[in-house]
Scaffold this active site. Sequence first.
Site, mmCIF file in Angstrom:
data_model
loop_
_atom_site.group_PDB
_atom_site.id
_atom_site.type_symbol
_atom_site.label_atom_id
_atom_site.label_comp_id
_atom_site.label_asym_id
_atom_site.label_seq_id
_atom_site.Cartn_x
_atom_site.Cartn_y
_atom_site.Cartn_z
ATOM 1 N N GLU A 56 0.861 -1.178 0.000
ATOM 2 C CA GLU A 56 0.000 0.000 0.000
ATOM 3 C C GLU A 56 0.896 1.226 0.000
ATOM 4 O O GLU A 56 1.840 1.326 0.804
ATOM 5 C CB GLU A 56 -0.915 0.037 1.220
ATOM 6 N N GLU A 67 -5.798 -5.725 7.434
ATOM 7 C CA GLU A 67 -4.884 -4.652 7.827
ATOM 8 C C GLU A 67 -4.518 -4.779 9.309
ATOM 9 O O GLU A 67 -5.251 -5.360 10.096
ATOM 10 C CB GLU A 67 -5.531 -3.285 7.598
ATOM 11 N N GLU A 113 -7.955 2.583 -3.567
ATOM 12 C CA GLU A 113 -8.678 2.293 -2.326
ATOM 13 C C GLU A 113 -9.640 3.433 -2.027
ATOM 14 O O GLU A 113 -9.248 4.601 -1.988
ATOM 15 C CB GLU A 113 -7.701 2.129 -1.158
ATOM 16 N N ASP A 156 -11.910 0.157 1.310
ATOM 17 C CA ASP A 156 -11.036 0.302 2.470
ATOM 18 C C ASP A 156 -11.846 0.282 3.766
ATOM 19 O O ASP A 156 -13.018 0.683 3.783
ATOM 20 C CB ASP A 156 -10.266 1.619 2.356
ATOM 21 N N ASN A 194 -4.717 5.254 -1.862
ATOM 22 C CA ASN A 194 -5.964 5.823 -1.342
ATOM 23 C C ASN A 194 -6.394 7.019 -2.176
ATOM 24 O O ASN A 194 -5.575 7.872 -2.533
ATOM 25 C CB ASN A 194 -5.778 6.269 0.111
#
Length: 585
Positions: free
Chosen positions: A359, A537, A450, A480, A418
């Site tokens: 990520e 996560e 995301e 997410d 993101n």
Amino acid sequence: MEEIKNPMPLDFIKRVPSIAGDGLADTDSIRSILPTLVEELSDGIAIGQRSGANSPLLYVNKSFERLTGYARHEVIGKDCRYLQGNERDQPEIARIRAAIEAAEPVDATLRNYRKDGSEFWNSLSLRPAWVGDALLYVAILRDVSAIRQTHIALDRVANLDQLTGCLNRQTFLLTADERFATQAEALLLVVKLDVIDFHDLNTGYGFEVGDALLCETGRRLRDLGAALVARMGANEFALAFQLPDEQSADAIVSMVTALLAADFVVAGASVSLRFAIGYAIGKPVGGTLSLIRNAGTALWAAKSDPLGGPRRFRDSDDVQARRRLRMTRELKSAVANNEFVYHFQPQVDLVTGEWLGAEALIRWNHPLFGSQLPGRFIETAERSGLLLELTERSLTTVATFAGHLNAHRDKPLHFSVNVSAGEFLRHDMAELLDRILRQTGADPAWLTLEITESMFLSDTPGVMDAFERLRQIGVGLSVDDFGTGYSNLRSLERFPVTEIKIDRTFVSELATAPSKRVIVRAIIELGRALGLTVVAEGVETEAQRAMLSEMGCPVGQGYLFGVPTDEEGFAASLARQATGRTDAA
């Protein structure tokens, strides 16, 4: 008031000097027809004589009688100030008085009143004339009420927002200052409100419905009895109330909230709008602008907490507003100086430990305060309009880095980035990604966007179209923090997502909270059934990894596998991980 006894109308004409000469009509003939001409003019004519502080009338014609409703015998010998009624403080009157004192001509338009009390606008022309030692004034009066009303209507239209019929922003600011700033003891309530997610409404229902919703909002607000109501921006309104006391403000704000709570029915659609509301109370000493600004600052704070209800201005709000201004200036400089970098945290196969990707987490290398997390600046970047440029640079950086790492790999790494929901809705992300991929040569399958779970609540054609275009390009879509927002399982089925991420709050309590294990297992099974990749996560312990692997979760991310590092650090860790696996084999 001095009166003239036994006036002789137009007798002064006999004393006008002769102007006869060669080729001119006989002066006596001209004098003989002047009374008839003046008497029959369509404009009102009045002749007065300056006498001390007064100007008693010597003569008025028939049109004056028709215009004012007063017969000749009622006005001869009186000063014409009686036409002003009780409105002798009109600015034009002072100018007329000064001109008479100086024996100068003057033109003015002022409000007068007929004998029956009805109002009319009088376009008045006064011209001095000396007849011997006497100073006379000839006044021409004309009723311009219709023209005046037309001007007033045009001025009013110019001051109104054309869509809603409320005042426009500039008129609100000027009128508030004119009306309240001189009232030292006045207590004022200024309310500002904003339609939350109005852009989504325009996208989902169309601009016609959006405009109708704004019109209905304006209509409801005008029914509240506020002194002033204005549309300040695209979907922002402001109201000003004069308060009898400070305690009454809460009741008025509650009334505003209640009036806007009912569904809006427009164009056959029933829509429930949500409003952020900020307000300020105070005395407009020295001007109303600071009070209006404080209400706007409170509105900003209310937008940051949409479930918190109406927000009254606090001194701390002003401090935060100043920080945001400073932050905006610094962000502009940071974007120009390219002070943003990405750190990468590995995502691994929970069974084999193989690195599958990472990520990408944005960081701001602040020249004074060092590395700053996105929570410190993303919201300000979005509100200031800087986020699009920042995101384009960021996606270009990640795509370039992915291309660099995958150039000689048999199994490419995948990178997730993101993207804020607001930015996603306001810009053509599919076009942006397509351009970046062509520019960098990166494979679209290497990238996943995301987006927070609440984004998928926006069940509109615009959102669906954007998602589908991204998937057609080949870019992945990830939900997410799944499970922390408004979980909508049907949305997972309908929207073309490729991945869901289990929020770290569920993972952290796997060993101690049976309910969390049930939820995590259900999410993993859901992902498997829908053909989605599931990423857990916040994996920090071997026990958490083992439990997730046993449940069938394929991918994990967390400090157990590595902390976020910059490009160089990630590449070095990747090389060590590959070497370690080779050695182990």
